[in-house]
Motif scaffolding. Structure first.
Motif, PDB file in Angstrom:
ATOM      1  N   GLN A   7       0.782  -1.007   0.001  1.00  0.00           N
ATOM      2  CA  GLN A   7      -0.079   0.060   0.139  1.00  0.00           C
ATOM      3  C   GLN A   7       0.866   1.164   0.427  1.00  0.00           C
ATOM      4  O   GLN A   7       1.806   1.540  -0.331  1.00  0.00           O
ATOM      5  CB  GLN A   7      -0.825   0.120   1.011  1.00  0.00           C
ATOM      6  CG  GLN A   7      -0.264  -0.389   2.648  1.00  0.00           C
ATOM      7  CD  GLN A   7      -0.157   1.051   3.465  1.00  0.00           C
ATOM      8  OE1 GLN A   7       0.841   0.896   4.694  1.00  0.00           O
ATOM      9  NE2 GLN A   7      -0.785   2.176   2.631  1.00  0.00           N
ATOM     10  N   TRP A 233      -3.999  -0.027  -1.620  1.00  0.00           N
ATOM     11  CA  TRP A 233      -4.419   1.012  -1.744  1.00  0.00           C
ATOM     12  C   TRP A 233      -3.645   2.612  -1.758  1.00  0.00           C
ATOM     13  O   TRP A 233      -2.551   2.116  -1.163  1.00  0.00           O
ATOM     14  CB  TRP A 233      -5.165   1.309  -0.379  1.00  0.00           C
ATOM     15  CG  TRP A 233      -5.891   2.339   0.643  1.00  0.00           C
ATOM     16  CD1 TRP A 233      -7.424   2.201   0.341  1.00  0.00           C
ATOM     17  CD2 TRP A 233      -5.232   3.584   1.199  1.00  0.00           C
ATOM     18  NE1 TRP A 233      -7.907   3.608   0.748  1.00  0.00           N
ATOM     19  CE2 TRP A 233      -6.383   4.256   1.689  1.00  0.00           C
ATOM     20  CE3 TRP A 233      -4.434   3.595   1.843  1.00  0.00           C
ATOM     21  CZ2 TRP A 233      -6.733   5.048   2.451  1.00  0.00           C
ATOM     22  CZ3 TRP A 233      -3.957   4.948   2.334  1.00  0.00           C
ATOM     23  CH2 TRP A 233      -4.866   5.718   2.477  1.00  0.00           C
ATOM     24  N   TYR A 242     -10.949  -0.229  -0.223  1.00  0.00           N
ATOM     25  CA  TYR A 242     -10.549  -1.282   0.869  1.00  0.00           C
ATOM     26  C   TYR A 242     -10.795  -2.581   1.111  1.00  0.00           C
ATOM     27  O   TYR A 242     -10.236  -3.389   0.502  1.00  0.00           O
ATOM     28  CB  TYR A 242      -9.696  -0.533   1.505  1.00  0.00           C
ATOM     29  CG  TYR A 242      -8.485  -1.829   2.296  1.00  0.00           C
ATOM     30  CD1 TYR A 242      -7.187  -0.814   2.030  1.00  0.00           C
ATOM     31  CD2 TYR A 242      -8.257  -2.753   3.013  1.00  0.00           C
ATOM     32  CE1 TYR A 242      -6.101  -1.606   2.065  1.00  0.00           C
ATOM     33  CE2 TYR A 242      -7.737  -3.379   3.789  1.00  0.00           C
ATOM     34  CZ  TYR A 242      -6.589  -3.649   3.591  1.00  0.00           C
ATOM     35  OH  TYR A 242      -5.562  -3.761   3.501  1.00  0.00           O
TER      36      TYR A 242
END
Length: 276
Positions: A7, A233, A242
């Motif tokens: 992420q 993300w 998410y």
């Protein structure tokens, strides 16, 4: 322990995210740990690996500073200029920070010729000897050259980000599936991240079944001990929230995976690969 192995965080006013423009839509804003923590908690995820999104040392240092302040960051995958003669000095300095766990080579938007330049190959051989984790950001059309590169770096400790970005929106499996099978078979130190898939599908109309052949091919070739979950993300927000990304992988993994296999995919493999 569940780990999200891929992420990003960014702060626009830092000024080194050239790819982020007002045309980037939902991505054109700051994304920091306090915005992700609720999603992590809701899905039982304890830690994340935050990955570079800008080709600068300053951004790597920014992420390391976040790691020192956030309980959820287990490691940082940063960036080094592999053609800079002082890359070893930067590497040695960054390694003094216990959160510095890897670097990413951003090949997706450049000619693969870059990876074969003498200085870059020398640097990659150095990291091969160090067994320091390398994230490979590539697209499907670069897989043939990636195979050629790995032939020169047979012991590289690497992971392919985003399953090499196959053409999910077109449901095209070849030549992606052949090259991924070859890499999995010939290079046991190469892992694969089950990440970044929703943004390679139709952003508005993707369905679970669109991903099944890709996920199951990766699992069958790399095995449950060389794959890892990553949300990508906030980039995933272009196509899914998410929670949707997490549930999508859960639902497309083969039913044959054991509880122990699932623990590997959703945490243990990332911990082992990055030495978290």
């Amino acid at each position: 322990m569940k780990i999200d192995a891929h992420q990003h965080y960014w702060k626009l006013d830092r000024g080194d995210y050239g790819w982020l423009t007002p045309d980037s839509g939902v991505l054109y804003r700051d994304y920091l740990p306090e915005q992700l923590n609720g999603h992590l908690k809701a899905n039982g995820i304890s830690k994340t690996v935050v990955v570079q999104a800008a080709p600068t040392l300053a951004e790597t240092e920014f992420m390391l500073s976040l790691a020192e302040q956030s309980e959820t960051i287990a490691g940082v995958v940063g960036w080094l200029d592999l053609e800079d003669s002082s890359y070893k000095e930067h590497y040695a300095r960054l390694k003094q920070n216990p959160y510095f766990k890897g670097i990413r080579v951003m090949l997706q938007d450049i000619d693969m010729e870059y990876a074969f330049r003498p200085a870059v190959l020398e640097a990659l051989r150095f990291f091969e000897r160090e067994q320091f984790p390398i994230d490979l950001l590539i697209k499907t059309h670069q897989l043939e050259d990636t195979v050629k590169l790995l032939k020169q770096l047979p012991d590289l400790r690497g992971v392919i980000d985003h399953i090499a970005k196959p053409f999910i929106s077109e449901q095209q499996l070849e030549p992606w599936s052949t090259y991924m099978a070859q890499i999995a078979a010939d290079y046991p130190n190469i892992y694969c991240k089950l990440s970044g898939m929703v943004t390679e599908a139709d952003h508005q109309n993707w369905r679970e079944e669109h991903f099944v052949p890709y996920v199951q091919h990766v699992v069958s070739r790399f095995g449950p001990q060389r794959i890892m979950y990553g949300s990508d993300w906030p980039v995933c927000l272009l196509a899914a929230e998410y929670d949707d990304v997490y549930k999508l992988l859960e639902s497309t993994l083969p039913d044959s995976l054991t509880p122990s296999d699932l623990e590997d995919v959703f945490g243990h493999n990332a911990a082992r690969f990055y030495r978290l």
